[in-house]
Design a protein around this motif. Sequence first.
Motif, PDB file in Angstrom:
ATOM      1  N   ILE B  30       0.868  -1.181   0.000  1.00 20.83           N
ATOM      2  CA  ILE B  30       0.000   0.000   0.000  1.00 20.83           C
ATOM      3  C   ILE B  30       0.899   1.223   0.000  1.00 20.83           C
ATOM      4  O   ILE B  30       1.542   1.530   0.999  1.00 20.83           O
ATOM      5  CB  ILE B  30      -0.921  -0.023   1.224  1.00 20.83           C
ATOM      6  N   LEU B 167      -4.657  -1.338  -7.848  1.00 21.96           N
ATOM      7  CA  LEU B 167      -5.669  -0.327  -7.556  1.00 21.96           C
ATOM      8  C   LEU B 167      -5.006   1.052  -7.578  1.00 21.96           C
ATOM      9  O   LEU B 167      -3.966   1.244  -6.939  1.00 21.96           O
ATOM     10  CB  LEU B 167      -6.274  -0.611  -6.181  1.00 21.96           C
ATOM     11  N   CYS B 192      -7.593  -4.122   0.532  1.00 19.35           N
ATOM     12  CA  CYS B 192      -6.390  -4.450  -0.218  1.00 19.35           C
ATOM     13  C   CYS B 192      -5.547  -5.479   0.514  1.00 19.35           C
ATOM     14  O   CYS B 192      -4.948  -6.354  -0.108  1.00 19.35           O
ATOM     15  CB  CYS B 192      -5.580  -3.196  -0.506  1.00 19.35           C
ATOM     16  N   LEU B 197      -3.670  -6.912  -2.708  1.00 17.02           N
ATOM     17  CA  LEU B 197      -3.715  -6.071  -3.904  1.00 17.02           C
ATOM     18  C   LEU B 197      -2.742  -4.901  -3.745  1.00 17.02           C
ATOM     19  O   LEU B 197      -2.786  -4.204  -2.740  1.00 17.02           O
ATOM     20  CB  LEU B 197      -5.148  -5.547  -4.008  1.00 17.02           C
ATOM     21  N   VAL B 199      -1.524  -1.137  -4.170  1.00 20.76           N
ATOM     22  CA  VAL B 199      -2.302   0.097  -4.334  1.00 20.76           C
ATOM     23  C   VAL B 199      -1.365   1.280  -4.425  1.00 20.76           C
ATOM     24  O   VAL B 199      -0.355   1.337  -3.722  1.00 20.76           O
ATOM     25  CB  VAL B 199      -3.178   0.383  -3.093  1.00 20.76           C
TER      26      VAL B 199
END
Lengths: 267, 273, 269
Positions: B30, B167, B192, B197, B199
């Motif tokens: 992230i 993302l 996330c 995921l 980001v």
Amino acid sequence: MSETYPTTWRRPPQIIRSARWRYAVQLGIAIYLALALGTIEVDWGRVADGLARGQRFAAGFLQPDFVSRWADISRGLIESLTMTLTSTVVGVLISIPVGIGAAANLVPAPVYFVCRGIIAVSRALQEVIIAIFLVAMFGFGPFAGFLTLSFATIGFLAKLLADDIEEIEPGQVEAVRATGASWTQLVNYAVQPQVMPRLIGLSLYRLDINFRESAVIGIVGAGGIGATLNTAIDRYEYDSAGAILLLIIGIVMIAEYGSSYLRKFLQ
Amino acid sequence: MLHLDGLSKTYATGEAALSDVTLTVPQGQIMGLIGPSGAGKSTLIRCINRLVEPSSGKVILGDVDLARLGKAELRRQRRRIGMIFQEYALVERLTVMENVLSGRLGYVPFWRSLLRKYPARDIQTAYRLLDRVGLMNRADSRADALSGGQRQRVGIARALAQEPELLLVDEPTASLDPKTSRQIMRLITEICAERGLPVIVNIHDVPLAQQFMQRIVGLRAGRIVFDGAPADLTEAALTEIYGAEDWNAMRQGDSEQAEAEADAARRLEALAK
Amino acid sequence: MTAHDYPEVWQRRTPRARLVQWMGWLCLVALFVWCWQVMTANTIWAFVTDAPRQAADIGSRMWPLEWGYVPELLLPLWDTINIATLGTIGGVAMAFPIAFLAARNTTPSAMILRPIALFIIVASRSINSLIWALLLVAIIGPGLLAGIVAIALRSIGFVGKLLYEAIEETDARQVEAVEATGASGLQVLSYGIIPQIMPAFWGISVFRWDINIRESTILGLVGAGGIGLKLNASINTLSWDEVAVILLLILGTVVVSEWVSAKLRRAII
């Protein structure tokens, strides 16, 4: 995952929520369309004949003939243009007092109703219908056209002007009134500066409309390019008609660009 | 994994928005992108899914260079990249469900999308996402009937409906109040983390970035001037990014903010375990 | 005397600007006078001075109104409404794709298709429906069809112009968001743009329908069907009592259509 989610979704109806009404409206539209389309009687033989003529017209549009009827065309154009200008000037001059008279915040009720009445009559009647009457009264020619367009201008301009005046800031009117100004001074100082730019813009816009209308009222005898166009089509001279239409389109385009340029320049 | 290599963007006006940006975002990270307005944050994010055409450089997602694709192939690749927008960018006059389903547009043929006849699996996914963001009962509402925070939740669901591999989040909290901002950031980071995921979050609020991001990249005048953990974001580093701007003022929050920060820190710890 | 020498003359504009302004007005007056003379060169003033008498004559012939004529007018009135409605539907259907070709943000080719679409819009707008009708009556023959096509052709420009302006004013962020999902061009139109322009689309269509009701009442003057045919016949036979009844009927129709369109537009917005 333990939970299961629906696998279908339908968009909820947005306008008519009751299903029964929705079907009723849809059915109504379908019935109307069927009835309305049923009233069209098409003579397909005539249309087939017409297609050939349509082709000739399209060809005339692509290869316009400005020359052979130029005398008629130029006379019609001059009539249209002069008619447009004079009727716009006169229409604007008359619509100013009528517009002020139709503003509820400036005048007493009787004046207001008279002026709103004039506006209502002028707006309700089509230019062509007014032209028919005026031709019957004043005889054929551009003078009847001039009167028609002037009258139509009053309805258009005075209404917008009156609505504008009714929307001006009461604060400014109060301020001028508080100085002890008379009614004319009030109009001159508080109202005129606020509506003047829009009045000029609307007048130029109306000039544009009047030219377009001048091409139409000739069909009922009120002079201008419309009469020439009518004659050309009656004689099946599609190349001359194409030339006239192209001229009208060209002048309207010039008027539109010119007036937007002029409005920018004047502000 | 996303890898940017020498990415540059010069606008037609001659203004260089990005110069030679090289950056790698590994799976599940992230990353926050901070910097003053006009530093090129928004351009960088949009160069990745090519809403803005990069002038030069590579954008490598997995093993595809996005910067070199033709129109049709680009559309196919865009499905892999979810995007969440500033001010939500929902289609205001469509229902919440349609907005979420619009995340599937790249997967369904035109007639299905026109008639709203999406495959059963897509509809199930959409419902599941709506449930996840807490809007299960608003599926049939029109987007413009929702509050700001709710709209951004729909935006999140729409991006996730694409089943993205990356993302992109552009100023997700710019038009939200502090409390809602925090809820939205928490939702994004949680989701996330759940999905592993990666980001990139474009964010102007430094305290918020420090609180929620695992890594922070500072951008100034189109160049990377900081790249490190939130803890390394010292006063000197912030001055480097923001110039002489009084960023200290930005740190001073109300008591609610402090409380919320503490709460968020606990949650993050719980997630890290 | 005051201590300071304040100027005693105050002017709103500089002398130069005032001069330009006065010259502008002078030119306008001169142009007006010249146009007036050109226009009235062939006017027969005897007719003009005779006009009040003519007006009184026509007025007296209108009275009493020929109410017995009304039943005969209902079918032409129905035709008129059909011309306006079907013409509006046809015009809107043609204007819809043209608006997308003309709008800067949706046109597939700014060099070729956009100018063509803009020309179609200008051409349709410049030419009044009565002129379209005149042409179409000559080409496909008199009747309802000519009227419907004339109204449709005239509506393209009006609807197309307002619609393409609405398309250009759509919120680009919503469109961008749909694009970012990997949607195809048509999907971007149907999800990003069309929902945004729907209220404008219905508003414009209903507004144009209202205008078309007015315009279709006179198309019969050139043979394109509807109540205008009756109007033409009555004028040709100088039956002013019938003309007055027709005009009242037209006025009533226009008022009703205006009311309906105002109601519909309010329901949409």
